[in-house]
Each structure stands twice: as C-alpha cells, then as structure tokens.
Design a protein around this motif. Structure first.
Motif: not given
Length: 627
Positions: A211-213, A219, A228, A291, A293, A295
């Motif tokens: 996950q993009d965290a 992440g 970004r 923001r 993100t 996947q």
C-alpha cells in the motif's frame, strides 16, 4: 549511524541480555529462544506506537513491578548525525546512547545521554518552575565556586545552566536526559531522517506492505524515489479553482432567492430583537486536494490482479524484492542509515532465491558507501557464512521454571586465543576458507555436534545411530561434522564451543601409518616426514584438549574427545568382521566399489550382524550424553 550494542531488560523471554551488533547480525537458536523477541524489542524502541503499545503481559514472567527497558548504543556517527543530535553528541564522543523505558504504571519514556554538569540533572528534572528555582538557589549557596548567576524564573534557571555548561566543557559528563518526544524516528524530531528501522515479521502480508502509505515498504520506496510536491500543488490549484467555480454557481443560482428569504426573515427578527440581523447564503464548498497515491498490482500475461490473490511464495518474493530496492534506493535521509530486520528471511523461498537474497543484502552492507545494517532471525544456513562466524548470535534458553536466555557470540580474536600454540593466527583464516566452512554453517544450528575427521567416520556413526532407530541422532539434534583432517578439529571445536554449541570430537593417532606407507612404496625419507607430521598433530590435539602429550596416544574415550590408535577402517576390519563381510557383499551385489562411499558405509553399519565394537559403543554414548 549504526547500532553497536543493545541491552534489553524485562521484555518477554529476555530478562537481561546484552547484544553486540555487526553490519549483518544473524540470530539463531531453537524455537522459543527469543530470536524474534530481540527484533520486536527494537521495533518497539524505534517505531513506538506503530509497533503497538506494551502491556504487563510483555514483562518477563510476570515481573510487572519492574520496568521494561531497551537501550541502544549507536556508532559510526557522521557529521550530519552530530549536527542533528547537537548536545547529545559532542566532538569527543564516539558513540551515542539512547533508551526507552516502560515503567510499572505503564508510562513510556524516552531518554538519551547528553553532555552536561551532573548536579544540574536533578534541577532540570524538578516538577515545576518554583521547585527548579529553589533547587538552583540551593546549589548556588552550597557551591559558590561555580560562580553561578542569579535566576528568578524556571526559564532563567535553564538558560543559566546551559550558558555555564557551554563555558565549562571540561566539567561535563554523560548525564541522562528524559524526554517523551526525543526519538520520534518517524516524525519531525532529532532522530528523524537519521535512522530508519524496518521490521519484516514472518506473518507480514505483502499486500499490506504494498500500500502507498508512509510506514509501508512500498510507501518508503515511493517517498524516496518520487517527488509528489509539484503535482500535488497543481492538483491543489485545480481543486481550488473548482471550489471557486462551484461557489459562483451557487451564488448565481440561489443568490436572488436567498436574498429575498434573508430580507423577509430579518423583517420578522427585527420585530423581536432590534440591532441584529441574519444572513442566508450557500455554504462554503469544502474541497480538499487529495495526496497523489499509487497502486501496485500484479500483471500475469494479460491478467492484472491484486497482490493478495497471489501465492505465499510470490508475495514473499515481492516483499524481499521491495526490501532490496528500499536498501538500494537510498537510506533514511540524504546521509541517514537504514536497518532491515527480517524474521525468517527463508520463508516461502526456493533455496536458490534464498541464497540470492542473502548474497545481495550482504553485498549491500559490505559497500562502505551505504549506511545499511541487516539483522535476521533465521533457521537457514543460507544466511550464515562460516568465514563470518563473528556475526552469529546464538540464543539458548535454560530449562528452569523461569528460563533465562543467554546470548553466545564468538570473535576471531577469541578463537585465535583458544588456539594459541595449536594453530598459527595467520593460518586461521585460510582454514576457514577451506572445506571446514561448508560444514560450520549447518553445525551451528545443532543441539550437539560430533566432530570427526572425514566422511567415513560420519557415515559409520550415523549408521550406529540408525541401529537404535533410523535417524535417531538427527532426531536428537546431533550433527556429525566431518572436517577433512584432524588438524581442522581444533578450529571447528573452538568456534562452535565459543558459540555455546556442545561439542564432542574424535580423531585417530595413525599408529599404523608406517605399514601403509611401506606398502605404498614410499621412501624412508617420506615415511620419516610423515611420522613427524603425525607426531606434531597428535601432540597439538592432546594439548588443545588438555591431555598429556604423546607421540602416538593410546585408545581413549574421554569427556571431550575420543582417540583411536589407528584409523577407523582399520579398527572395523580388526574388531567387527561382519562389517567387512557386509561391505564385500554390497560391492558384489551392486557391482561397484563401496570404498569411502558414505551412503554405503551407513547402510553396511546398519545391517551388519554381530556385536558393535565396545569402543564405538562408548563413543556413541559419550556423544549422546556428554556432547
């Protein structure tokens, strides 16, 4: 910055242990010994709430009235580290120490050693400004030689002490400073960007880490690889423009109607409350720019699926690949360090993949331009190199009602010291690079080790064990290790015993070498040279095991070592005729020579009739009981 040393107290199975760390540190030991506990203690230290809050159940064996403490000593401090840490690392300090504590009442505190004047510590830790001012006044009165200035507020006292310390560096020492916000390794604090600790547990799901965290592996890679900010700013402008346009539409569509309602409502309100009015208008549009993100999914041919639909092996491979990329893509900051802590790195991996992963990570840590540290909790020999035995930490657990965990390690200097007068220090490394290295990576995992000269002894004694039940020695955790020559025994014995592995050894004195040499047509000069070699080896081995020296010692089965007068096969031929007959029958039935064939010797030993020679029975008993 890298971890040099860790002390863990009252944390689960670890009552009080101290562990030294290398660039790669490999934790081994039986299940339940505490390998993973070390990694999880560090995860709590570095990642705090993300790792989960501790409870009384995390105290060692119900010691709820004792604090849990993890102390970490860092080394290899860079200029960036020193600048960020400030007073915690002065120019004369080679290391930096910090610790985290959970008190019996559940309060977690974070501390670090700072350079300071020791009498000021109690003043700084006073509960309020009044107490601080009174304590400072008392110190001024009792120590006029310090020439401390007057200070009438808590802030003034702090400033006065800091100023005094800056002008008296010769009187400063390491003093603990307690702050609840010191670390914040993953936030905007002193350690942010200096050291990044990533724990990969055995039950960690790749789908979660993809996950993009902020805290996930993917992440972190994206955060270090992609800027970004520009895109997010442009999106924010679009969102703001959309919000303004939407507000304008509301005003245009509802303005006239709402104006009438407002006027009518105010006309009525003024009749009750003069001087105040109301306004009815479209509510402000609340739009927040998202923001950017990303996947991650899996493409297999023409099919694209989510990660959690993949098999365990592929998920683990993806996770390992991401870790490798994380280490390669840069460390925690521009000059920061990253530490990968991996529980069972061999899990779900094909042996070749596991070997490749171990090699890649080792290569990354050995590159001095990288600030990368790795630690494993493993059951796989693929993650151990015998030449790097000093990187192994072997954990053992006592059998008490409240068992204690012990940490065993062996340095090259310790091993050389044990071999003093037996093997030249300059020869130790060359012996490690030889065939002995192929055996040690497996031997360190054994509960007990039996060291023998070659594969013949290995096969015969495994066969003797099979007579008690096939695989009985392996089932008991006993590993028979052939070291390719008796003068390799001391080195293997020194390494394994220093690592806390119980070891038994056996060698033969080669008393019958002369007859064999003569039968082979060797010259008298060669025979004499061989004699000197056997005598030298026998005396060194006896010296190493603490026995009186002799040129050709007699047969003996001792507490640490067994000695045969001549080589094993000679003893078999003389004392176990049915063994020789069984070997000949096997050769006849198969049509091949079974001499020195390990599997053949094990099979023959298992099947041979007649009593086993007493010395072999005594050795086997010594291995099983005393090793």
């Amino acid at each position: 910055m890298k971890i040099k040393n860790v002390t863990i107290k009252n944390f689960r199975s670890l009552k009080d242990v101290e562990i030294d760390f290398d660039d790669i540190t490999t934790f081994i030991g039986p299940n339940g010994a505490g390998k993973s506990t070390v990694l999880r203690a560090l995860d709590w230290f570095f990642n705090g709430a993300k790792a989960g809050s501790l409870s009384e159940e995390d105290c060692s064996y119900g010691a709820v009235n004792t604090a849990i403490e993890v102390r970490v000593v860092f080394t290899e401090l860079t200029a960036t580290d020193r600048q960020a840490l400030g007073k915690y690392v002065t120019t004369d300090m080679e290391t930096f120490t910090a610790w985290k504590t959970r008190t019996p009442d559940g309060v977690e505190t974070l501390s670090a050693n700072a350079k300071g004047y020791a009498p000021f510590t109690e003043i700084r830790n006073t509960p309020n400004a009044t107490a601080k001012r009174d304590a400072y006044k008392k110190l001024r009165a009792s120590s006029p030689e310090l020439d401390l200035p007057s200070a009438n507020t808590g802030t003034a006292v702090d400033d006065a002490m800091t100023t005094w310390e800056s002008t008296h560096p010769d009187q400063l020492e390491n003093v603990p400073e307690v702050q609840t916000n010191f670390f914040g390794f993953n936030s905007n604090s002193k350690m942010s960007g200096l050291f990044d600790f990533v724990l990969v547990t055995a039950d960690l799901r790749a789908s979660e880490e993809a996950q993009d965290a902020k805290s996930t592996v993917i992440g972190r890679i994206l955060e270090r690889s992609i800027d970004r900010s520009t895109v997010d700013a442009e999106v924010a402008e679009i969102v703001e423009s959309s919000r303004a346009e939407q507000q304008a539409i509301y005003d245009r569509a509802f303005g006239e109607q709402l104006g009438k309602i407002t006027n009518e409502l105010n006309r009525v309100v003024k009749g009750y409350t003069p001087g105040r009015s109301v306004s009815v208008r479209p509510a402000d549009v609340e739009l927040k720019a998202p923001r950017t993100t990303f996947q991650l999914s899996i493409v297999d041919g023409e099919t694209e699926t989510s990660i959690d639909r993949q098999g365990h092996g592929f998920q683990r491979t993806l996770l390992i690949s991401a870790l490798q990329m994380l280490a390669q893509s840069g460390t925690a900051g521009d000059e920061g360090a990253i530490c990968l802590a991996i529980e069972e790195p061999e899990l779900y991996q094909h042996p070749i993949q596991a070997q490749a992963f171990a090699k890649v990570l080792r290569t990354l840590t050995e590159d001095e331009s990288n600030q990368i540290q790795v630690m494993y909790a493993t059951h796989s020999p693929y993650f151990i190199e015998a030449q790097k035995f000093h990187q192994v930490r072997r954990l053992t657990r006592s059998s008490d009602i409240q068992p204690e965990v012990s940490i065993h390690a062996a340095t090259l200097e310790e091993v050389k010291s044990r071999l003093n007068g037996i093997i030249k220090p300059s020869s130790v490394e060359s012996q490690l690079d030889g065939t002995i290295s192929n055996q040690l990576s497996i031997a360190v995992f054994a509960d007990r080790v039996f060291l023998v000269e070659g594969t013949t002894e290995c096969a015969v004694f495994y066969g003797l064990g099979d007579r008690e039940g096939v695989g009985s020695l392996e089932a008991a955790g006993i590993s028979i290790v052939p070291v390719s020559g008796k003068m390799n025994i001391p080195l293997a014995h020194a390494i394994l015993s220093t690592l806390g592995v119980p070891v038994y050894a056996m060698f033969d004195a080669d008393l019958g070498f002369e007859d064999r040499a003569s039968s082979a047509g060797k010259s008298s000069e060669k025979i004499e040279e061989e004699r000197k070699g056997h005598i030298s080896s026998n005396r060194k081995l006896l010296r190493y095991f603490g026995y009186p020296e002799a040129d050709f010692p007699m047969e003996k089965v001792g507490n640490q070592v067994a000695i045969l007068e001549d080589h094993l096969e000679d003893h078999l031929h003389k004392n176990w005729p049915s063994w020789t007959a069984s070997l000949q029958e096997l050769e006849t039935s198969t049509g091949i020579s079974a001499r020195k064939n390990q599997e053949a010797y094990r099979t023959v030993t298992l099947r041979s009739e007649g009593p086993v020679p007493p010395v072999f029975q005594a050795v086997l008993q010594a291995v099983q009981v005393r090793a």
